[in-house]
Design a protein around this motif. Structure first.
Motif, short mmCIF file in Angstrom:
data_model
loop_
_atom_site.label_atom_id
_atom_site.label_comp_id
_atom_site.label_asym_id
_atom_site.label_seq_id
_atom_site.Cartn_x
_atom_site.Cartn_y
_atom_site.Cartn_z
N LEU A 66 0.84 -1.20 0.00
CA LEU A 66 0.00 0.00 0.00
C LEU A 66 0.88 1.25 0.00
O LEU A 66 2.06 1.19 0.33
N ASN A 68 1.21 3.62 1.96
CA ASN A 68 1.86 3.96 3.23
C ASN A 68 2.92 2.93 3.64
O ASN A 68 3.43 2.96 4.75
N THR A 70 2.68 -0.30 4.15
CA THR A 70 2.23 -1.56 4.75
C THR A 70 1.81 -2.50 3.63
O THR A 70 1.63 -2.08 2.49
C1 LIG Z 1 -2.06 1.93 5.60
O1 LIG Z 1 -3.09 2.08 4.65
C2 LIG Z 1 -4.17 1.15 4.78
C3 LIG Z 1 -5.13 1.34 3.60
O2 LIG Z 1 -5.42 2.68 3.36
C4 LIG Z 1 -4.84 1.31 6.13
O3 LIG Z 1 -5.91 0.40 6.27
C5 LIG Z 1 -3.81 1.09 7.22
O4 LIG Z 1 -4.40 1.32 8.50
C6 LIG Z 1 -2.61 2.02 7.04
N1 LIG Z 1 -1.57 1.67 8.02
C7 LIG Z 1 -0.79 2.55 8.63
C8 LIG Z 1 0.19 2.01 9.61
O5 LIG Z 1 -0.87 3.76 8.39
#
Ligand SMILES: *[C@@H]1O[C@H](CO)[C@@H](O)[C@H](O)[C@H]1NC(C)=O
Length: 154
Positions: A66, A68, A70
């Motif tokens: 993703l 970010n 992850t």
């Molecule tokens: C990263 O992005 C996903 C999808 O948008 C989200 O569900 C998740 O909580 C995020 N994780 C962090 C650590 O920001």
């Protein structure tokens, strides 16, 4: 991949560079073994339930990085386009589609094989993510030209 004879064919020249030849060999072996195993399981379940052939099993599996940083891994299957079983990667548990006798039995059979389930989980949560990052590195130029904001390579 030709599932009968096994070798993976490369449609993009950069894809081969993404992994070592040992990694490609291991992946070929793992996919091939898994297809044999899943076919055996389903055939024996079908014979047990008295359900009839033919039908089409499809599996959608892979991982996604993703924006970010992850990652998200998934495994779901269908029989003739209806949900069959999915693998919950967070818990390592197989989940059957509700109200489907064949799904219950396939799920039960997969759940008993902890070794394969654990290897599959490791493959999707660790190996897949590491390999996607490597593909993203070697395929950077080609993938950018396709104008994909979020390339899905799995
Ligand atoms: C990263 O992005 C996903 C999808 O948008 C989200 O569900 C998740 O909580 C995020 N994780 C962090 C650590 O920001």
């Amino acid at each position: 991949m030709d599932c009968g004879t096994r070798p993976i064919r490369f449609h993009q020249p950069w894809a081969r560079q993404g992994l070592s030849s040992k990694q490609w060999g291991d992946l070929e072996k793992a996919i091939h073994l898994y297809l044999v195993l899943i076919t055996q399981t389903i055939v024996s379940v079908v014979q047990g339930t008295g359900a009839s052939f033919p039908f089409v099993i499809q599996i959608l599996t892979g991982c996604e990085i993703l924006p970010n940083g992850t990652s998200y891994s998934f495994y779901q299957s269908t029989r003739d386009r209806h949900s069959l079983v999915r693998f919950n990667l967070d818990t390592g548990e197989w989940v059957a589609a509700p109200g489907d006798e064949m799904a219950q039995q396939v799920c039960h059979s997969f759940s008993q094989d902890r070794g394969t389930s654990n290897r599959l989980r490791f493959l999707l949560q660790n190996t897949c993510v590491a390999e996607i990052l490597s593909f993203a590195y070697y395929g950077k130029g080609a993938l950018k030209r396709q104008g994909e904001a979020r390339p899905v390579l799995a």
